[in-house]
Design a protein around this motif. Structure first.
Motif, PDB file in Angstrom:
ATOM      1  N   SER A 126      30.226 -43.788  54.363  1.00 26.50           N
ATOM      2  CA  SER A 126      30.788 -45.114  54.214  1.00 26.50           C
ATOM      3  C   SER A 126      31.105 -45.149  52.698  1.00 26.50           C
ATOM      4  O   SER A 126      30.727 -44.596  51.753  1.00 26.50           O
ATOM      5  CB  SER A 126      29.651 -46.249  54.455  1.00 26.50           C
ATOM      6  N   LYS A 127      31.819 -46.336  52.500  1.00 22.85           N
ATOM      7  CA  LYS A 127      32.290 -46.481  50.882  1.00 22.85           C
ATOM      8  C   LYS A 127      31.066 -47.060  50.375  1.00 22.85           C
ATOM      9  O   LYS A 127      30.197 -47.834  50.959  1.00 22.85           O
ATOM     10  CB  LYS A 127      33.495 -47.609  51.053  1.00 22.85           C
ATOM     11  N   PHE A 128      31.061 -46.891  48.847  1.00 21.83           N
ATOM     12  CA  PHE A 128      29.912 -47.267  48.298  1.00 21.83           C
ATOM     13  C   PHE A 128      29.648 -48.823  48.031  1.00 21.83           C
ATOM     14  O   PHE A 128      28.512 -49.233  48.132  1.00 21.83           O
ATOM     15  CB  PHE A 128      29.987 -46.977  46.823  1.00 21.83           C
ATOM     16  N   SER A 129      30.637 -49.603  48.365  1.00 24.53           N
ATOM     17  CA  SER A 129      30.608 -51.118  48.286  1.00 24.53           C
ATOM     18  C   SER A 129      30.445 -51.654  49.657  1.00 24.53           C
ATOM     19  O   SER A 129      30.715 -53.026  49.729  1.00 24.53           O
ATOM     20  CB  SER A 129      31.745 -51.577  47.799  1.00 24.53           C
ATOM     21  N   ASN A 130      30.313 -50.668  50.667  1.00 25.67           N
ATOM     22  CA  ASN A 130      30.227 -51.399  52.142  1.00 25.67           C
ATOM     23  C   ASN A 130      29.015 -52.111  52.254  1.00 25.67           C
ATOM     24  O   ASN A 130      28.237 -51.691  51.720  1.00 25.67           O
ATOM     25  CB  ASN A 130      30.336 -50.188  53.010  1.00 25.67           C
ATOM     26  N   GLY A 178       9.780 -47.115  44.521  1.00 28.54           N
ATOM     27  CA  GLY A 178       9.806 -48.781  44.037  1.00 28.54           C
ATOM     28  C   GLY A 178      10.690 -49.643  45.060  1.00 28.54           C
ATOM     29  O   GLY A 178      11.893 -49.318  44.800  1.00 28.54           O
ATOM     30  N   CYS A 179       9.992 -50.620  45.303  1.00 26.26           N
ATOM     31  CA  CYS A 179      10.938 -51.510  46.310  1.00 26.26           C
ATOM     32  C   CYS A 179      11.836 -52.120  45.477  1.00 26.26           C
ATOM     33  O   CYS A 179      13.100 -52.424  45.686  1.00 26.26           O
ATOM     34  CB  CYS A 179       9.991 -52.430  47.079  1.00 26.26           C
ATOM     35  N   ASP A 180      11.422 -52.713  44.363  1.00 22.93           N
ATOM     36  CA  ASP A 180      12.313 -53.514  43.450  1.00 22.93           C
ATOM     37  C   ASP A 180      13.454 -52.418  42.941  1.00 22.93           C
ATOM     38  O   ASP A 180      14.377 -53.155  42.834  1.00 22.93           O
ATOM     39  CB  ASP A 180      11.425 -54.133  42.271  1.00 22.93           C
ATOM     40  N   ARG A 181      13.237 -51.316  42.537  1.00 19.45           N
ATOM     41  CA  ARG A 181      14.158 -50.519  41.946  1.00 19.45           C
ATOM     42  C   ARG A 181      15.258 -50.196  43.301  1.00 19.45           C
ATOM     43  O   ARG A 181      16.436 -49.984  42.941  1.00 19.45           O
ATOM     44  CB  ARG A 181      13.628 -49.144  41.605  1.00 19.45           C
ATOM     45  N   PHE A 182      14.808 -50.068  44.494  1.00 20.81           N
ATOM     46  CA  PHE A 182      15.805 -50.089  45.597  1.00 20.81           C
ATOM     47  C   PHE A 182      16.381 -51.260  45.845  1.00 20.81           C
ATOM     48  O   PHE A 182      17.679 -51.040  46.233  1.00 20.81           O
ATOM     49  CB  PHE A 182      14.833 -49.533  46.671  1.00 20.81           C
ATOM     50  N   LEU A 183      15.904 -52.233  45.604  1.00 17.33           N
ATOM     51  CA  LEU A 183      16.609 -53.558  45.790  1.00 17.33           C
ATOM     52  C   LEU A 183      17.799 -53.690  44.581  1.00 17.33           C
ATOM     53  O   LEU A 183      19.054 -54.250  44.803  1.00 17.33           O
ATOM     54  CB  LEU A 183      15.728 -54.805  45.661  1.00 17.33           C
ATOM     55  N   ASP A 184      17.167 -53.202  43.558  1.00 16.29           N
ATOM     56  CA  ASP A 184      18.466 -53.071  42.429  1.00 16.29           C
ATOM     57  C   ASP A 184      19.594 -52.032  42.733  1.00 16.29           C
ATOM     58  O   ASP A 184      20.790 -52.142  42.604  1.00 16.29           O
ATOM     59  CB  ASP A 184      17.941 -52.561  41.113  1.00 16.29           C
ATOM     60  N   ASN A 185      19.202 -51.121  43.527  1.00 14.10           N
ATOM     61  CA  ASN A 185      20.343 -49.913  43.930  1.00 14.10           C
ATOM     62  C   ASN A 185      20.942 -50.873  44.875  1.00 14.10           C
ATOM     63  O   ASN A 185      22.322 -50.567  44.941  1.00 14.10           O
ATOM     64  CB  ASN A 185      19.411 -48.811  44.727  1.00 14.10           C
ATOM     65  N   LEU A 186      20.539 -51.545  45.864  1.00 13.92           N
ATOM     66  CA  LEU A 186      21.348 -52.277  46.780  1.00 13.92           C
ATOM     67  C   LEU A 186      22.169 -53.358  46.205  1.00 13.92           C
ATOM     68  O   LEU A 186      23.495 -53.413  46.340  1.00 13.92           O
ATOM     69  CB  LEU A 186      20.438 -53.082  47.815  1.00 13.92           C
ATOM     70  N   ALA A 187      21.752 -53.839  44.948  1.00 12.66           N
ATOM     71  CA  ALA A 187      22.829 -54.710  44.177  1.00 12.66           C
ATOM     72  C   ALA A 187      23.757 -54.067  43.576  1.00 12.66           C
ATOM     73  O   ALA A 187      24.931 -54.489  43.453  1.00 12.66           O
ATOM     74  CB  ALA A 187      21.974 -55.514  43.142  1.00 12.66           C
ATOM     75  N   SER A 219      26.717 -54.053  45.580  1.00 15.84           N
ATOM     76  CA  SER A 219      27.280 -55.641  45.797  1.00 15.84           C
ATOM     77  C   SER A 219      26.297 -55.977  46.929  1.00 15.84           C
ATOM     78  O   SER A 219      27.078 -57.074  47.634  1.00 15.84           O
ATOM     79  CB  SER A 219      28.579 -55.424  46.166  1.00 15.84           C
ATOM     80  N   ILE A 220      25.197 -55.447  47.258  1.00 11.07           N
ATOM     81  CA  ILE A 220      24.518 -56.233  48.513  1.00 11.07           C
ATOM     82  C   ILE A 220      23.393 -57.046  47.776  1.00 11.07           C
ATOM     83  O   ILE A 220      22.174 -56.271  47.359  1.00 11.07           O
ATOM     84  CB  ILE A 220      23.736 -55.024  49.363  1.00 11.07           C
ATOM     85  N   ARG A 253      27.185 -42.989  44.218  1.00  8.45           N
ATOM     86  CA  ARG A 253      28.166 -42.272  44.863  1.00  8.45           C
ATOM     87  C   ARG A 253      29.239 -43.436  44.910  1.00  8.45           C
ATOM     88  O   ARG A 253      29.436 -43.856  46.071  1.00  8.45           O
ATOM     89  CB  ARG A 253      28.395 -41.386  45.896  1.00  8.45           C
ATOM     90  N   GLU A 254      30.095 -43.721  43.925  1.00  6.42           N
ATOM     91  CA  GLU A 254      31.037 -45.032  44.186  1.00  6.42           C
ATOM     92  C   GLU A 254      32.237 -44.729  44.308  1.00  6.42           C
ATOM     93  O   GLU A 254      33.016 -43.939  43.321  1.00  6.42           O
ATOM     94  CB  GLU A 254      30.813 -45.754  42.820  1.00  6.42           C
TER      95      GLU A 254
END
Length: 655
Positions: free
Chosen positions: A338-342, A502-511, A514-515, A605-606
């Protein structure tokens, strides 16, 4: 500090559109389990009341792990082996665990596709093969409804003692059969023996008295499987018909996957939508049959008191793992293209709701036919309900025989099974090929050859299942592969992301993709990833193990040494984890806490981003002061990693 040069770009490929990705996920998740397992579990566990526990388990473990796997694959742009190695070196072997699981599932699952092909080709005949007792493989106990109807024509009175039935390949009086079975028993009707008069009433089903076997059951066991009395000690003859159809099924599958996601994405539209169309046709036909409402009533009537049974909640949780295919690495593989911003969060919600809706919908289609079959046989729905291959290849085909134009409905039903099974295999084969290509990127230019090798390898592994005793190996794999081991793999995936990384770090990865979540939504994901999902997964594992019974095929109990092989199969799916953990501790350059920290290779991978210097492992960058950059497809730096003797620190750069 010296910068590390970027490597030559390897074009990994991607989905042509977000819709192709959604269709591929639906294609993987909506499988045979929706047709032959979910409706049965709904009936067995309280009818409509079962939907409550199932939706709760879906919300607390199914959707969280499903979304977690999609996010990991999309963020890293890698398959599970490389992704877990980079998110935490100690969990390097977790990716290999998923690879072993999906390989074994792919191997035995394709056999089901071959079975469906046999039925499809044999549906184009004047008399359907599973409706007759005239074959050489049929036994004296074989029962054919068409032959029984001819016997019933001899009866033209009102006395049930003058009714005839089909047995031992001839017509016999039911009265003679009943009197020979027990003192005082007489023919009550064409279905039951029992007492006549008196206060005490005894009823014995005729199929129990005669110990008859449906022609459809003998056709499945003795022709399709070629079982014919085989045992673990006597594996029997080689079944060339099954082997041929198995080979043909792999040719079809390879044709859909030869060009990777470019071809499988297009095929997913058909293999996802067409089975739903066929289910709708079958439901409309089933709703017009006599007894259909009785079947639906059994299916949806809630029995609330059964929710106090722990088995109901255990079945709900295990069905979530079974239906969504989590813990197998396939979802990580699919999302890595998938595209990175999907927005994979929306995708996870769409797939989860659609999968649930399709399973419930399939239940209506199945139980209208079960009600019809019960009405035809003069028995209750409970006596014809079945789960697994028995429902798909014995009970449902038997019902088709009693419909007008049975050949048409046979072709539609088995073609639906074929498409459902084939579609679920796309992600499995892609997980295997992606693992090899991620490990050796130079193979990407020969992806068609890698896919061909994977298909041929799986076919060769299936050859033992083409013998008379092959169904026992199939049962052993099914019993011990997609079972308790997957629960532990799913548990480990949650732990490595929410507790180790780390859950917070993973949530930052989602951000970064753009999620972004705010307020209650972010709190929900933190709650399920940190607490609910791991606790429930572990609890379900303990429950499943406490309820564990050895594998068996019908009334045939496997010998002890076969059970040992089954346990070895289960353990083999988990063995890579401790092996690679020990290897990294002894031979890896990471020490102490570095074993658990994300490596410098874990970066986004953007839009075509390739990690700097893929050919070098993360342990090559442990010298103090070495700087590692992550570049996007245009060569712009999006992340810095600098090793400072304590940890790899990352600074995000937006250019």
């Amino acid at each position: 500090m010296a910068d590390v040069a970027a490597p030559a770009e390897h074009h990994r490929g991607s989905w042509a559109s977000p819709m192709e990705f959604i269709m591929s996920c639906l294609n993987y998740a909506i499988g045979l389990g929706n047709v032959w397992r979910f409706p049965y579990l709904v009936y067995r566990n309280g009818g409509g009341a079962f939907l409550g526990p199932y939706i709760i388990m879906l919300s607390l473990i199914g959707l969280p792990i499903f979304f977690l796997e999609l996010a990991i694959g999309q963020y890293a742009g890698l398959g599970p082996i490389e992704a877990f190695q980079r998110i935490s070196p100690f969990f390097h072997g977790l990716g290999y665990c998923t690879l072993v699981v999906i390989t074994l599932i792919t191997v035995y699952y394709q056999v089901i596709v071959a079975w469906a092909m046999i039925y499809i080709f044999n549906s184009f005949s004047y008399e359907l093969g599973w409706g007759s007792c005239k074959h050489d493989f049929n036994s004296e106990r074989c029962f054919s409804e068409s032959a029984n109807a001819e016997c019933m024509l001899k009866y033209n009175g009102t006395d049930p003692r003058q009714m005839w039935t089909y047995y031992n390949r001839t017509c016999v009086l039911i009265e003679d059969v009943c009197r020979g079975y027990g003192a005082g028993l007489h023919a009550l009707n064409g279905t039951y023996c029992g007492t006549v008069g008196g206060n005490a009433t005894v009823e014995e089903p005729l199929k129990t008295v005669l110990k008859r076997v449906l022609a459809s059951e003998e056709y499945y066991n003795d022709y399709v499987l070629g079982r014919q009395g085989a045992t673990w000690e006597n594996w029997g003859d080689f079944h060339w018909v099954l082997c041929l159809y198995l080979f043909l099924s792999w040719i079809v599958l390879y044709a859909c996957l030869a060009r990777g996601v470019q071809s499988s994405g297009k095929a997913a539209y058909f293999t996802t939508i067409f089975p739903i169309v066929l289910l709708t046709i079958l439901l409309c036909r089933g709703a017009t049959l006599d007894g259909a409402w009785e079947g639906v009533s059994y299916y949806i009537t809630p029995r609330w008191e059964i929710l106090r049974d722990a088995n109901v909640w255990g079945d709900a949780a295990s069905q979530v793992f079974y239906s969504f295919g989590i813990g197998c690495g396939s979802l990580i593989t699919l999302s890595s293209y998938s595209k990175f911003s999907n927005n994979c969060h929306t995708d996870a919600l769409i797939v989860s709701v659609t999968n649930l809706g399709t399973a419930v919908f399939a239940g209506f289609a199945v139980f209208t036919v079960m009600g019809f079959l019960a009405h035809q046989q003069g028995v209750s729905v409970t006596e014809v309900v079945d789960s697994g291959p028995g429902l798909a290849f014995i009970v449902y085909p038997e019902a088709i025989l009693r419909m007008p134009a049975p050949q048409v409905w046979a072709v539609l039903f088995f073609f639906m099974l074929f498409i459902l099974g084939l579609g679920s295999q796309f992600a499995g084969v892609q997980a295997i090929t992606t693992a090899m290509i991620d490990k050796w990127p130079s193979l990407r230019k020969r992806q068609w050859l890698v896919t061909l090798g994977a298909c041929m390898g799986c076919f060769i592994m299936e050859i033992p299942m083409c013998y008379s005793g092959g169904v026992y190996m199939f049962t052993l794999l099914d019993w011990n592969t997609a079972s308790w081991a997957i629960l532990l793999i799913g548990f480990a995936e949650i732990i490595v992301v929410s507790w180790v990384y780390g859950c917070d770090r993973f949530l930052d990865n989602l951000a970064e993709m753009s999620i972004r979540f705010y307020g209650p939504i972010r709190s929900y994901w933190r709650f399920v990833w940190v607490f609910a999902s791991p606790v429930i997964s572990l609890a379900v594992f303990i429950f499943v193990m406490s309820q564990y019974v050895p594998a068996a095929y019908g009334s045939y109990k496997f010998p002890f040494w076969a059970d040992v092989i089954g346990w070895l199969i289960s353990v083999s799916t988990l063995l890579p984890f401790p092996i690679f953990a020990v290897y990294r501790i002894i031979y890896g350059k990471e020490v102490g806490k570095d074993l658990y920290r994300a490596s410098p290779m874990w970066c986004p991978r953007e839009d075509g981003t390739k990690v700097v210097d893929e050919e070098r492992s993360s342990s090559d960058f442990r010298e103090p002061g070495v700087k590692l950059d992550c570049l996007n497809g245009n060569g712009h730096i999006i992340s810095h990693f600098v090793y400072d003797n304590v940890a790899f620190a990352r600074d995000n750069v937006r250019t």
